[in-house]
Design a protein around this motif. Structure first.
Motif, PDB file in Angstrom:
ATOM      1  N   UNK A 251     -21.803   6.525  19.057  1.00  0.00           N
ATOM      2  CA  UNK A 251     -21.653   5.581  17.843  1.00  0.00           C
ATOM      3  C   UNK A 251     -24.200   5.199  17.961  1.00  0.00           C
ATOM      4  N   UNK A 252     -24.212   5.634  19.557  1.00  0.00           N
ATOM      5  CA  UNK A 252     -25.451   5.367  19.147  1.00  0.00           C
ATOM      6  C   UNK A 252     -26.886   5.930  20.264  1.00  0.00           C
ATOM      7  N   UNK A 253     -27.283   6.823  19.354  1.00  0.00           N
ATOM      8  CA  UNK A 253     -28.744   7.295  20.578  1.00  0.00           C
ATOM      9  C   UNK A 253     -29.444   6.332  21.569  1.00  0.00           C
ATOM     10  N   UNK A 254     -28.947   5.500  21.584  1.00  0.00           N
ATOM     11  CA  UNK A 254     -30.052   4.727  22.743  1.00  0.00           C
ATOM     12  C   UNK A 254     -29.690   3.360  22.776  1.00  0.00           C
ATOM     13  N   UNK A 255     -29.731   3.555  24.475  1.00  0.00           N
ATOM     14  CA  UNK A 255     -28.395   2.513  24.831  1.00  0.00           C
ATOM     15  C   UNK A 255     -29.299   2.316  25.699  1.00  0.00           C
ATOM     16  N   UNK A 256     -29.347   0.550  26.659  1.00  0.00           N
ATOM     17  CA  UNK A 256     -29.767  -0.467  27.082  1.00  0.00           C
ATOM     18  C   UNK A 256     -28.789  -1.346  27.584  1.00  0.00           C
ATOM     19  N   UNK A 257     -28.618  -0.918  29.328  1.00  0.00           N
ATOM     20  CA  UNK A 257     -28.810  -1.950  30.044  1.00  0.00           C
ATOM     21  C   UNK A 257     -29.159  -2.939  31.252  1.00  0.00           C
ATOM     22  N   UNK A 258     -28.693  -4.370  31.675  1.00  0.00           N
ATOM     23  CA  UNK A 258     -28.988  -4.595  32.915  1.00  0.00           C
ATOM     24  C   UNK A 258     -28.034  -4.838  33.739  1.00  0.00           C
ATOM     25  N   UNK A 259     -28.252  -5.434  35.131  1.00  0.00           N
ATOM     26  CA  UNK A 259     -27.512  -5.209  35.942  1.00  0.00           C
ATOM     27  C   UNK A 259     -28.227  -6.456  37.142  1.00  0.00           C
ATOM     28  N   UNK A 260     -27.504  -6.806  38.231  1.00  0.00           N
ATOM     29  CA  UNK A 260     -28.195  -7.635  38.935  1.00  0.00           C
ATOM     30  C   UNK A 260     -28.680  -7.563  40.078  1.00  0.00           C
ATOM     31  N   UNK A 261     -29.089  -7.111  40.443  1.00  0.00           N
ATOM     32  CA  UNK A 261     -29.681  -6.382  41.415  1.00  0.00           C
ATOM     33  C   UNK A 261     -29.264  -6.540  43.154  1.00  0.00           C
ATOM     34  N   UNK A 262     -27.656  -7.703  42.906  1.00  0.00           N
ATOM     35  CA  UNK A 262     -26.796  -7.220  43.963  1.00  0.00           C
ATOM     36  C   UNK A 262     -26.374  -6.378  43.902  1.00  0.00           C
ATOM     37  N   UNK A 263     -25.952  -5.911  42.585  1.00  0.00           N
ATOM     38  CA  UNK A 263     -24.695  -4.782  41.890  1.00  0.00           C
ATOM     39  C   UNK A 263     -24.684  -3.159  42.198  1.00  0.00           C
ATOM     40  N   UNK A 264     -25.015  -2.346  42.998  1.00  0.00           N
ATOM     41  CA  UNK A 264     -25.164  -1.934  43.993  1.00  0.00           C
ATOM     42  C   UNK A 264     -23.934  -0.603  42.468  1.00  0.00           C
ATOM     43  N   UNK A 265     -23.037  -0.985  42.981  1.00  0.00           N
ATOM     44  CA  UNK A 265     -21.855  -0.069  41.992  1.00  0.00           C
ATOM     45  C   UNK A 265     -22.490  -0.061  40.572  1.00  0.00           C
ATOM     46  N   UNK A 266     -23.120  -1.286  40.070  1.00  0.00           N
ATOM     47  CA  UNK A 266     -23.147  -0.566  38.435  1.00  0.00           C
ATOM     48  C   UNK A 266     -24.376   0.101  38.213  1.00  0.00           C
TER      49      UNK A 266
END
Length: 170
Positions: free
Chosen positions: A115-130
């Motif tokens: 659906x999108x050619x450009x994606x962003x995401x963020x996560x917590x510094x402790x969320x190593x799996x993500x």
């Protein structure tokens, strides 16, 4: 199968978020998604905006949920670092799985990329799996953004213009 969230999904979504919080705690991520976040109100707000999606397993039971939000995210306006691309994007937020099906994040990403050619995401510094999921899926670490409450998050970006279909930018 991925489909938009329905009102009757809310209890199952809250179950999935509870499972994800338990996984976070077991993985050493003790401070992300505290205080009942994401709440029933947030789930319903995402539904009303048409940005909430669920993944059903082979038995039509919900196993994952995420928000795919097109348009500028206000928390991404300032970054300690640099975004790769300033073109329009969609953000993946509140991605969670109950752990019963493997590969749910890849399925979410395939859907988002269709659906999108450009994606962003963020996560917590402790969320190593993500962080690992994002990096293995071709996202590039871009720097630190701050939530409205001032909490820092590690920010990632994927753009078709900057990467191969399945791998990291070259």
């Amino acid at each position: 199968m991925i489909r938009q969230t329905k009102e009757q999904d809310v209890a199952e979504i809250l179950r999935i978020y509870a499972a994800a919080r338990a996984f976070m705690r077991a993985s050493g991520n003790l401070t992300q998604w505290t205080g009942g976040y994401p709440s029933k109100e947030i789930v319903r707000a995402d539904m009303e905006k048409g940005v909430s999606w669920v993944l059903e397993n082979a038995c039509s039971r919900l196993c994952a949920v995420f928000a795919l939000i097109p348009g500028d995210d206000p928390t991404y306006a300032r970054i300690e670092g640099a975004w790769l691309d300033n073109s329009p994007y969609a953000t993946i937020h509140r991605a969670a799985s109950d752990g019963t099906v493997h590969g749910t994040f890849r399925t979410m990403l395939d859907f988002a990329r269709s659906r999108h050619d450009h994606l962003r995401a963020d996560t917590h510094a402790d969320n190593k799996p993500m962080q690992n999921c994002l990096q293995k899926s071709g996202f590039t670490y871009c720097g630190i953004i701050y939530l409205a409450d001032g909490s820092p998050r590690r920010a990632y970006e994927w753009s078709a213009a900057h990467s191969t279909a399945d791998g990291p930018a070259e």
